[in-house]
Motif scaffolding. Sequence first.
Motif, mmCIF file in Angstrom:
data_model
loop_
_atom_site.group_PDB
_atom_site.id
_atom_site.type_symbol
_atom_site.label_atom_id
_atom_site.label_comp_id
_atom_site.label_asym_id
_atom_site.label_seq_id
_atom_site.Cartn_x
_atom_site.Cartn_y
_atom_site.Cartn_z
ATOM 1 N N ARG A 132 2.601 36.195 -68.723
ATOM 2 C CA ARG A 132 2.026 37.434 -68.190
ATOM 3 C C ARG A 132 0.560 37.273 -67.806
ATOM 4 O O ARG A 132 -0.018 38.152 -67.175
ATOM 5 C CB ARG A 132 2.164 38.556 -69.219
ATOM 6 C CG ARG A 132 3.594 38.910 -69.595
ATOM 7 C CD ARG A 132 3.614 39.902 -70.742
ATOM 8 N NE ARG A 132 2.996 39.323 -71.948
ATOM 9 C CZ ARG A 132 2.687 40.014 -73.032
ATOM 10 N NH1 ARG A 132 2.926 41.317 -73.086
ATOM 11 N NH2 ARG A 132 2.136 39.415 -74.081
ATOM 12 N N ALA A 133 -0.045 36.140 -68.183
ATOM 13 C CA ALA A 133 -1.462 35.918 -67.897
ATOM 14 C C ALA A 133 -1.678 35.734 -66.401
ATOM 15 O O ALA A 133 -0.835 35.184 -65.695
ATOM 16 C CB ALA A 133 -1.962 34.686 -68.648
ATOM 17 N N GLY A 134 -2.810 36.196 -65.911
ATOM 18 C CA GLY A 134 -3.131 36.056 -64.499
ATOM 19 C C GLY A 134 -3.865 37.270 -63.987
ATOM 20 O O GLY A 134 -4.621 37.915 -64.723
ATOM 21 N N VAL A 135 -3.639 37.579 -62.720
ATOM 22 C CA VAL A 135 -4.249 38.754 -62.098
ATOM 23 C C VAL A 135 -3.184 39.817 -61.874
ATOM 24 O O VAL A 135 -2.128 39.533 -61.300
ATOM 25 C CB VAL A 135 -4.919 38.393 -60.759
ATOM 26 C CG1 VAL A 135 -5.473 39.641 -60.081
ATOM 27 C CG2 VAL A 135 -6.031 37.365 -60.972
ATOM 28 N N LEU A 147 0.132 40.238 -59.923
ATOM 29 C CA LEU A 147 -0.045 39.697 -58.583
ATOM 30 C C LEU A 147 0.162 38.196 -58.562
ATOM 31 O O LEU A 147 0.817 37.654 -57.658
ATOM 32 C CB LEU A 147 -1.450 40.037 -58.073
ATOM 33 C CG LEU A 147 -1.845 39.493 -56.701
ATOM 34 C CD1 LEU A 147 -0.982 40.107 -55.603
ATOM 35 C CD2 LEU A 147 -3.329 39.774 -56.434
ATOM 36 N N VAL A 148 -0.386 37.497 -59.548
ATOM 37 C CA VAL A 148 -0.273 36.048 -59.603
ATOM 38 C C VAL A 148 -0.449 35.602 -61.051
ATOM 39 O O VAL A 148 -1.185 36.212 -61.814
ATOM 40 C CB VAL A 148 -1.338 35.368 -58.692
ATOM 41 C CG1 VAL A 148 -2.752 35.661 -59.162
ATOM 42 C CG2 VAL A 148 -1.103 33.871 -58.587
ATOM 43 N N GLN A 149 0.251 34.545 -61.422
ATOM 44 C CA GLN A 149 0.127 33.995 -62.766
ATOM 45 C C GLN A 149 -0.976 32.937 -62.785
ATOM 46 O O GLN A 149 -1.058 32.099 -61.886
ATOM 47 C CB GLN A 149 1.446 33.381 -63.222
ATOM 48 C CG GLN A 149 1.425 32.868 -64.654
ATOM 49 C CD GLN A 149 2.779 32.313 -65.080
ATOM 50 O OE1 GLN A 149 3.785 32.470 -64.386
ATOM 51 N NE2 GLN A 149 2.813 31.657 -66.220
ATOM 52 N N ILE A 150 -1.801 32.988 -63.801
ATOM 53 C CA ILE A 150 -2.832 31.969 -64.035
ATOM 54 C C ILE A 150 -2.825 31.662 -65.523
ATOM 55 O O ILE A 150 -3.023 32.555 -66.344
ATOM 56 C CB ILE A 150 -4.235 32.453 -63.604
ATOM 57 C CG1 ILE A 150 -4.281 32.763 -62.110
ATOM 58 C CG2 ILE A 150 -5.298 31.406 -63.957
ATOM 59 C CD1 ILE A 150 -5.607 33.363 -61.648
ATOM 60 N N SER A 151 -2.610 30.407 -65.873
ATOM 61 C CA SER A 151 -2.627 30.048 -67.291
ATOM 62 C C SER A 151 -4.060 29.791 -67.731
ATOM 63 O O SER A 151 -5.008 29.875 -66.942
ATOM 64 C CB SER A 151 -1.751 28.824 -67.542
ATOM 65 O OG SER A 151 -2.262 27.693 -66.854
ATOM 66 N N GLY A 152 -4.226 29.461 -69.008
ATOM 67 C CA GLY A 152 -5.566 29.300 -69.546
ATOM 68 C C GLY A 152 -6.114 30.658 -69.933
ATOM 69 O O GLY A 152 -5.432 31.458 -70.572
ATOM 70 N N PHE A 153 -7.357 30.947 -69.527
ATOM 71 C CA PHE A 153 -7.984 32.218 -69.884
ATOM 72 C C PHE A 153 -8.617 32.862 -68.653
ATOM 73 O O PHE A 153 -9.825 32.734 -68.416
ATOM 74 C CB PHE A 153 -9.046 32.022 -70.974
ATOM 75 C CG PHE A 153 -9.395 33.282 -71.718
ATOM 76 C CD1 PHE A 153 -8.804 33.576 -72.929
ATOM 77 C CD2 PHE A 153 -10.301 34.178 -71.186
ATOM 78 C CE1 PHE A 153 -9.106 34.748 -73.604
ATOM 79 C CE2 PHE A 153 -10.620 35.349 -71.849
ATOM 80 C CZ PHE A 153 -10.013 35.636 -73.067
ATOM 81 N N PRO A 154 -7.810 33.541 -67.808
ATOM 82 C CA PRO A 154 -8.390 34.306 -66.694
ATOM 83 C C PRO A 154 -9.369 35.333 -67.254
ATOM 84 O O PRO A 154 -9.032 36.061 -68.190
ATOM 85 C CB PRO A 154 -7.176 34.980 -66.052
ATOM 86 C CG PRO A 154 -5.993 34.223 -66.553
ATOM 87 C CD PRO A 154 -6.361 33.705 -67.894
ATOM 88 N N ASN A 155 -10.558 35.402 -66.657
ATOM 89 C CA ASN A 155 -11.589 36.188 -67.325
ATOM 90 C C ASN A 155 -12.215 37.245 -66.423
ATOM 91 O O ASN A 155 -11.830 38.400 -66.463
ATOM 92 C CB ASN A 155 -12.656 35.237 -67.888
ATOM 93 C CG ASN A 155 -13.507 35.867 -68.957
ATOM 94 O OD1 ASN A 155 -13.793 37.050 -68.926
ATOM 95 N ND2 ASN A 155 -13.922 35.065 -69.921
#
Length: 328
Positions: A132-135, A147-155
Amino acid sequence: MTRRRLLASSVAITLGVAGCAESDSTSTTTAPPTEVTGTPSETQSPTATDTVQTVVSIPGERVPENLAFDSDGALYFGITTGEVRRLPAERLSDTGLTIDDTEQVGTLPEAIGVEVGPDGTVFVAVATQDDRAGVWTIPPDSEANQLVQISGFPNDILYDSDEDRVLVTESSNGLVYAVSKDGTRETWLDDNRLSTESFGANGITRTADGTIYVAVTRAANQTGRLIEVPVQSDGSAGNATTFFEGEAVFGADGITAQDGAIYVAANSQNRILRVTEDGDTTVLATSDDGLVFPSDVLFRPSSNDLYICNFASDSPEDGAILRTRLRV
C-alpha cells in the motif's frame, strides 16, 4: 510500521528504516559530494518572529506530519494514522482550535507527506512498508485511491506545476521520484548525498525561480544537509549541489522557501531556522516556544505567517499545528 512508531523506536538519534526502493527503467547519474567550505555563522534571534501560537491542538495518536495549502488558501495536514484534514482559510488566524474544528477530506492507510494540486486533488505519501506504500490521491468529492506504489519510505511531496506532476522523496534509499497524474513513475534524482546510514532525503520545496531543494535529515557526525537542484528545460534534474551542510540542520525534516532563504524544521533539535544562500543560519523558534519534534514548516501564501507541525513523537499530548509570524 508508521513513521510515528519508527521514530519512537529509534531512541532520539539513530533511525532504522526497513524496505528498499524498487528499480526503475530510467537510469540516472550519481553526482559526487560537494565539500562545504567556510564556517557559516549561527545566530539566535528571539525577535525574528512573533510569539508562537497554537492554531489546532491534536493530542493523542492522531498527530500531524505535513502541511499544504490549496489555491483557495485552506490549510491541509496529514494525520499519521491515516487522515487528511482541512482547515478553511477563514480560520487560519484563529487559535485554540481542536481537530473537531477541521474537516476530514480523506481516509488512507497512513498519511505522511501531503500536497494539493491546482484542481484540488490531494496527493499523499503513504509509508506503510507494504504494497500500500506509495502515492495516493484524494480527488475532489471522491475517495482516496493509490496512484502508484513506491517501496521504502515515501515521505514528502511537492507539486510541480511546470510539468504537471509530483516529486516525491523516498527516505530509506535517498531518492526523489517524479510521478505523473497517470501513475507513471521514474527516478528524478539519485544522488549519493541523499542517502545516509540513517534517514536520508526528506523535505522538498521549490523557490520562485523553479529551483528544487531537498533536505537530508541525518548525515554523518550529527549533521544535516540541504541539496539544491536546478530543473532543466525538459523537466529533468540538473547538476545538484550542496546548499548547506552542518550540525545546524541536523534533523532537517520539512522545509520551505521564501525570499532566497530556506526555512527548516529541525525535528530532533526542536527548532525552526532560516538558512541563507551565504550559509548563515538564524534560529527562529525553539522548544521554549512550544516546539516538540517539528516535522514541517510552511508559509501561508503571500504572507509572513509561518505554520509548523508539532509531530511530538515522544509526547503525543503536544501534537499540534502552530503559527508564528516572521518579522521583516
